[in-house]
Design a protein around this motif. Structure first.
Motif, mmCIF file in Angstrom:
data_model
loop_
_atom_site.group_PDB
_atom_site.id
_atom_site.type_symbol
_atom_site.label_atom_id
_atom_site.label_comp_id
_atom_site.label_asym_id
_atom_site.label_seq_id
_atom_site.Cartn_x
_atom_site.Cartn_y
_atom_site.Cartn_z
ATOM 1 N N SER A 1 54.085 35.972 36.884
ATOM 2 C CA SER A 1 53.844 34.958 35.865
ATOM 3 C C SER A 1 52.670 34.076 36.270
ATOM 4 C CB SER A 1 55.102 34.103 35.687
ATOM 5 O OG SER A 1 54.939 33.184 34.637
ATOM 6 N N HIS A 2 51.846 33.728 35.283
ATOM 7 C CA HIS A 2 50.758 32.775 35.519
ATOM 8 C C HIS A 2 50.509 31.948 34.271
ATOM 9 C CE1 HIS A 2 47.934 35.132 33.126
ATOM 10 N NE2 HIS A 2 47.917 36.129 33.984
ATOM 11 N N ILE A 3 49.963 30.775 34.500
ATOM 12 C CA ILE A 3 49.448 29.949 33.413
ATOM 13 C C ILE A 3 47.992 30.351 33.237
ATOM 14 C CG2 ILE A 3 48.935 27.610 32.625
ATOM 15 C CD1 ILE A 3 51.958 28.229 32.945
ATOM 16 N N ALA A 4 47.611 30.700 32.017
ATOM 17 C CA ALA A 4 46.225 31.057 31.716
ATOM 18 C C ALA A 4 45.603 29.938 30.883
ATOM 19 C CB ALA A 4 46.169 32.371 30.946
ATOM 20 N N ILE A 5 44.520 29.375 31.412
ATOM 21 C CA ILE A 5 43.735 28.364 30.706
ATOM 22 C C ILE A 5 42.457 29.073 30.289
ATOM 23 C CG2 ILE A 5 42.584 26.125 30.866
ATOM 24 C CD1 ILE A 5 44.577 25.606 33.276
ATOM 25 N N THR A 6 42.268 29.230 28.983
ATOM 26 C CA THR A 6 41.213 30.109 28.492
ATOM 27 C C THR A 6 40.367 29.409 27.441
ATOM 28 O OG1 THR A 6 42.738 31.964 28.826
ATOM 29 C CG2 THR A 6 40.776 32.391 27.515
ATOM 30 N N HIS B 1 38.718 43.005 30.478
ATOM 31 C CA HIS B 1 38.227 42.139 29.412
ATOM 32 C C HIS B 1 37.189 41.161 29.948
ATOM 33 C CE1 HIS B 1 41.756 40.061 31.073
ATOM 34 N NE2 HIS B 1 41.257 38.905 30.615
ATOM 35 N N ILE B 2 36.467 40.559 29.018
ATOM 36 C CA ILE B 2 35.412 39.594 29.324
ATOM 37 C C ILE B 2 35.634 38.380 28.432
ATOM 38 C CG2 ILE B 2 32.926 39.141 29.199
ATOM 39 C CD1 ILE B 2 32.528 42.210 29.495
ATOM 40 N N HIS B 3 35.428 37.191 28.978
ATOM 41 C CA HIS B 3 35.454 35.968 28.178
ATOM 42 C C HIS B 3 34.008 35.551 27.920
ATOM 43 C CE1 HIS B 3 39.765 35.597 28.692
ATOM 44 N NE2 HIS B 3 39.561 35.977 29.942
ATOM 45 N N HIS B 4 33.629 35.513 26.650
ATOM 46 C CA HIS B 4 32.270 35.131 26.270
ATOM 47 C C HIS B 4 32.241 33.663 25.875
ATOM 48 C CE1 HIS B 4 30.734 39.214 26.379
ATOM 49 N NE2 HIS B 4 31.832 39.608 25.727
ATOM 50 N N ASP B 5 31.194 32.968 26.291
ATOM 51 C CA ASP B 5 31.020 31.546 25.977
ATOM 52 C C ASP B 5 32.231 30.739 26.424
ATOM 53 O OD1 ASP B 5 28.503 32.026 24.739
ATOM 54 O OD2 ASP B 5 29.564 32.686 22.934
ATOM 55 N N GLY B 6 32.748 31.060 27.588
ATOM 56 C CA GLY B 6 33.925 30.354 28.086
ATOM 57 C C GLY B 6 34.273 30.759 29.504
ATOM 58 N N TYR B 7 35.553 30.780 29.797
ATOM 59 C CA TYR B 7 36.059 31.040 31.142
ATOM 60 C C TYR B 7 37.560 31.295 31.053
ATOM 61 C CZ TYR B 7 37.576 26.270 30.385
ATOM 62 O OH TYR B 7 38.140 25.148 29.836
ATOM 63 N N GLN B 8 38.146 31.642 32.198
ATOM 64 C CA GLN B 8 39.601 31.713 32.294
ATOM 65 C C GLN B 8 40.015 31.264 33.689
ATOM 66 O OE1 GLN B 8 41.834 35.553 32.032
ATOM 67 N NE2 GLN B 8 42.924 34.486 30.404
ATOM 68 N N ILE B 9 41.015 30.385 33.724
ATOM 69 C CA ILE B 9 41.597 29.934 34.981
ATOM 70 C C ILE B 9 43.055 30.399 34.983
ATOM 71 C CG2 ILE B 9 42.244 27.938 36.390
ATOM 72 C CD1 ILE B 9 39.920 26.440 34.932
ATOM 73 N N LEU B 10 43.451 31.070 36.061
ATOM 74 C CA LEU B 10 44.828 31.537 36.218
ATOM 75 C C LEU B 10 45.492 30.734 37.332
ATOM 76 C CD1 LEU B 10 44.219 35.406 36.155
ATOM 77 C CD2 LEU B 10 44.711 33.882 34.224
ATOM 78 N N LEU B 11 46.642 30.145 37.017
ATOM 79 C CA LEU B 11 47.445 29.424 37.997
ATOM 80 C C LEU B 11 48.719 30.234 38.206
ATOM 81 C CD1 LEU B 11 47.123 25.876 36.366
ATOM 82 C CD2 LEU B 11 45.661 26.875 38.124
ATOM 83 N N VAL B 12 48.831 30.904 39.330
ATOM 84 C CA VAL B 12 49.961 31.799 39.573
ATOM 85 C C VAL B 12 51.206 30.969 39.868
ATOM 86 C CG1 VAL B 12 50.862 33.689 40.979
ATOM 87 C CG2 VAL B 12 48.406 33.591 40.411
ATOM 88 N N THR B 13 52.254 31.204 39.071
ATOM 89 C CA THR B 13 53.478 30.415 39.182
ATOM 90 C C THR B 13 54.685 31.203 39.673
ATOM 91 O OG1 THR B 13 53.957 30.803 36.839
ATOM 92 C CG2 THR B 13 52.748 28.782 37.397
ATOM 93 N N THR C 1 37.714 32.695 36.567
ATOM 94 C CA THR C 1 36.852 33.770 36.062
ATOM 95 C C THR C 1 35.790 33.123 35.190
ATOM 96 O OG1 THR C 1 38.755 35.253 36.008
ATOM 97 C CG2 THR C 1 36.791 35.952 34.807
ATOM 98 N N LYS C 2 34.550 33.282 35.588
ATOM 99 C CA LYS C 2 33.451 32.648 34.862
ATOM 100 C C LYS C 2 33.034 33.484 33.661
ATOM 101 C CE LYS C 2 32.032 30.090 38.855
ATOM 102 N NZ LYS C 2 31.047 29.835 39.864
ATOM 103 N N ASP C 3 32.283 32.862 32.809
ATOM 104 C CA ASP C 3 31.765 33.474 31.584
ATOM 105 C C ASP C 3 31.119 34.836 31.874
ATOM 106 O OD1 ASP C 3 30.997 33.387 28.779
ATOM 107 O OD2 ASP C 3 28.965 32.990 29.475
#
Length: 137
Positions: A112-117, A59-71, A95-97
């Motif tokens: 498990s991870h926290i996804a900030i999207t 997948h791709i994030h358009h006009d944004g980003y995704q940060i994964l914090l592995v927990t 993960t950049k735009d």
């Protein structure tokens, strides 16, 4: 032997419900607990838990980003054209735009991870079994 099986019930954040809203974009079973989903905040924050072998599609994030914090557990992250990265608790992925990528559990561990999207996701093809099966820790 399945590693980190306690993640299905014991985590810092709630495991959540089966991820039916996005099930068409995953191979295997995942669980989602939205931690922040405010209309006036331009990012969503969710705890995503993957059963062993579960992964999301490219997948791709358009006009944004995704940060994964592995927990918890062990997983994989891969950007198109690059080698997959083995993930363990404490790892952080940015993960950049516009970057095509996927992430998910290893074959023998919950993950498990926290996804900030932020932005709009474009869901693409599944990660093939052949490509996934060659990954080793």
């Amino acid at each position: 032997m399945v590693k980190n099986e306690r993640l299905k019930t014991e985590q810092l954040f709630t495991v959540g419900e089966p991820n039916v809203a996005y099930q068409d974009f995953f191979v295997g079973q995942s669980y989602l607990s939205m931690l922040v989903n405010e209309p006036d905040v331009n990012a969503n924050v969710g705890n995503v838990t993957f059963e062993p072998g579960c992964r999301n599609n490219w997948h791709i994030h358009h006009d944004g980003y995704q940060i994964l914090l592995v927990t918890g557990g062990e997983g994989w992250y891969q950007e198109a054209g690059k080698a997959a990265q083995h993930l363990v608790p404490g790892d952080v992925i940015v993960t950049k735009d516009g970057i095509k990528h996927w992430h998910g559990a290893t074959k023998d561990s919950w993950f498990s991870h926290i996804a900030i999207t932020a932005g709009t996701p474009e869901w693409l093809e599944a990660v093939s079994d052949a490509d996934y099966d060659v990954l080793t820790n």
